[in-house]
Design a protein around this motif. Structure first.
Motif, PDB file in Angstrom:
ATOM      1  N   TYR A   1       0.810  -1.243  -0.108  1.00  0.00           N
ATOM      2  CA  TYR A   1      -0.020   0.061  -0.227  1.00  0.00           C
ATOM      3  C   TYR A   1       1.050   1.120  -0.036  1.00  0.00           C
ATOM      4  O   TYR A   1       2.078   1.327   0.656  1.00  0.00           O
ATOM      5  N   ALA A   2       0.167   2.437  -0.732  1.00  0.00           N
ATOM      6  CA  ALA A   2       0.941   3.481  -0.835  1.00  0.00           C
ATOM      7  C   ALA A   2       1.112   3.993   0.600  1.00  0.00           C
ATOM      8  O   ALA A   2       0.192   4.103   1.362  1.00  0.00           O
ATOM      9  N   PRO A   3       2.293   5.002   0.863  1.00  0.00           N
ATOM     10  CA  PRO A   3       2.265   5.482   2.303  1.00  0.00           C
ATOM     11  C   PRO A   3       1.608   6.699   2.460  1.00  0.00           C
ATOM     12  O   PRO A   3       1.105   7.554   1.477  1.00  0.00           O
ATOM     13  N   THR A   4       1.184   7.053   3.653  1.00  0.00           N
ATOM     14  CA  THR A   4       0.280   8.392   3.958  1.00  0.00           C
ATOM     15  C   THR A   4       1.360   9.553   3.839  1.00  0.00           C
ATOM     16  O   THR A   4       2.659   9.230   3.964  1.00  0.00           O
ATOM     17  N   PRO A   5       0.855  10.643   4.070  1.00  0.00           N
ATOM     18  CA  PRO A   5       1.668  11.912   4.172  1.00  0.00           C
ATOM     19  C   PRO A   5       2.560  11.749   5.271  1.00  0.00           C
ATOM     20  O   PRO A   5       3.668  12.165   5.397  1.00  0.00           O
ATOM     21  N   ALA A   6       1.954  11.204   6.513  1.00  0.00           N
ATOM     22  CA  ALA A   6       2.532  11.235   7.669  1.00  0.00           C
ATOM     23  C   ALA A   6       3.784  10.214   7.570  1.00  0.00           C
ATOM     24  O   ALA A   6       4.865  10.472   8.375  1.00  0.00           O
ATOM     25  N   GLU A   7       3.698   9.252   7.196  1.00  0.00           N
ATOM     26  CA  GLU A   7       4.745   7.993   6.713  1.00  0.00           C
ATOM     27  C   GLU A   7       5.738   8.657   6.230  1.00  0.00           C
ATOM     28  O   GLU A   7       7.090   8.579   6.479  1.00  0.00           O
ATOM     29  N   ILE A   8       5.566   9.342   5.155  1.00  0.00           N
ATOM     30  CA  ILE A   8       6.600  10.153   4.250  1.00  0.00           C
ATOM     31  C   ILE A   8       7.394  10.973   4.934  1.00  0.00           C
ATOM     32  O   ILE A   8       8.704  10.992   4.908  1.00  0.00           O
ATOM     33  N   ALA A   9       6.632  11.761   5.802  1.00  0.00           N
ATOM     34  CA  ALA A   9       7.156  12.990   6.478  1.00  0.00           C
ATOM     35  C   ALA A   9       8.058  12.364   7.649  1.00  0.00           C
ATOM     36  O   ALA A   9       8.988  13.032   7.961  1.00  0.00           O
ATOM     37  N   HIS A  10       7.497  11.387   8.217  1.00  0.00           N
ATOM     38  CA  HIS A  10       8.608  10.757   9.268  1.00  0.00           C
ATOM     39  C   HIS A  10       9.740  10.210   8.683  1.00  0.00           C
ATOM     40  O   HIS A  10      10.712  10.388   9.346  1.00  0.00           O
ATOM     41  N   GLU A  11       9.787   9.457   7.774  1.00  0.00           N
ATOM     42  CA  GLU A  11      10.945   9.062   7.141  1.00  0.00           C
ATOM     43  C   GLU A  11      11.774  10.268   6.571  1.00  0.00           C
ATOM     44  O   GLU A  11      13.095  10.036   6.777  1.00  0.00           O
ATOM     45  N   CYS A  12      11.426  11.119   6.274  1.00  0.00           N
ATOM     46  CA  CYS A  12      12.149  12.622   5.939  1.00  0.00           C
ATOM     47  C   CYS A  12      12.673  12.878   6.914  1.00  0.00           C
ATOM     48  O   CYS A  12      13.954  13.250   7.054  1.00  0.00           O
ATOM     49  N   ARG A  13      12.128  13.045   8.204  1.00  0.00           N
ATOM     50  CA  ARG A  13      12.587  13.561   9.480  1.00  0.00           C
ATOM     51  C   ARG A  13      14.013  12.556   9.923  1.00  0.00           C
ATOM     52  O   ARG A  13      14.751  13.119  10.529  1.00  0.00           O
TER      53      ARG A  13
END
Length: 181
Positions: A77-89
Motif C-alpha cells: 500500500y502507498a504511504p500516507t503523508p505522515a509516513e513519508i514525513a516521518h522518514e524524511c525527518r
C-alpha cells in the motif's frame, strides 16, 4: 566548517509543490491505493504537498524511491503523508545534528592564554593584595582605617585634634567656673 554549514544549508531548501506531486504521484500510481475520482487525486496530492513542503526535494524523492523498491513500508500500500514525513525527518535528523554541532563550535568563545608577562603582572597584583589584606588584618578594624597617608588616616588625625581642642576648652571652662565660685 563554515563551508560545511553553507553546504548543509544549500541542501535543506524546501521542495516545490510540483516536485512533491511528481514523486508522490509515482508512488500513489504504482502502489495499491483505494479507487478515487479525478478531482480527488488532485486534492490528495495537494495534501501530500502541504505536509511535505518543509522537506528538501532530494530527501522526498529518496523516501519515495525507498517505498517503491520495498525498503520502506509494507511493500503493497502507498504511504500516507505522515509516513513519508516521518522518514524524511529520520534522514534529516543526523544532518541537523551535524549542523548544530558545527554551530556550537563556530559560536564558541575563544580565550587567549596570557603571556608570561601578563601572568607575572597578575601574580604581582595578587601578592600585593594579599600583603595589604594581611597588614590590615593585623591592625584590626582601626588598622584598616588608619593606613598612613590615606584619607581615613588624615580624617582620624583631624578628629583627634578636634577632640583635644574640645577637651581643652571644656577644661578651661571648668577652671573658670571653679575660680568664679
Amino acid at each position: 566548517m563554515k563551508a560545511r554549514v553553507a553546504e548543509i544549508d544549500s541542501g535543506l531548501g524546501r521542495a516545490s509543490e510540483a516536485s512533491i506531486r511528481r514523486a508522490v504521484g509515482l508512488v500513489k500510481g504504482l502502489m495499491a491505493s483505494p479507487a478515487i475520482g479525478e478531482t480527488t487525486v488532485d486534492e490528495i496530492l495537494s495534501g501530500y504537498a502541504l505536509v511535505l513542503a518543509p522537506y528538501p526535494q532530494p530527501v522526498i524523492e529518496d523516501v519515495c524511491r525507498r517505498y517503491l523498491d520495498g525498503r520502506l513500508g509494507n511493500r503493497v500500500y502507498a504511504p500516507t503523508p505522515a509516513e513519508i514525513a516521518h522518514e524524511c525527518r529520520e534522514i534529516l535528523a543526523p544532518i541537523y545534528a551535524e549542523r548544530a554541532r558545527i554551530a556550537l563550535i563556530l559560536d564558541a568563545e575563544v580565550y587567549e592564554t596570557p603571556s608570561p608577562e601578563q601572568q607575572a603582572e597578575v601574580q604581582a597584583a595578587y601578592l600585593a593584595f594579599v600583603a595589604e589584606t594581611n597588614a590590615r588584618a593585623e591592625g584590626g578594624f582601626s588598622g584598616a582605617k588608619a593606613v598612613e597617608g590615606s584619607q581615613a588616616h588624615a580624617d582620624r588625625l583631624r578628629a583627634q585634634s578636634d577632640l583635644s581642642e574640645a577637651k581643652a576648652r571644656a577644661e578651661a571652662q571648668s577652671q573658670t567656673r571653679e575660680d568664679v565660685a
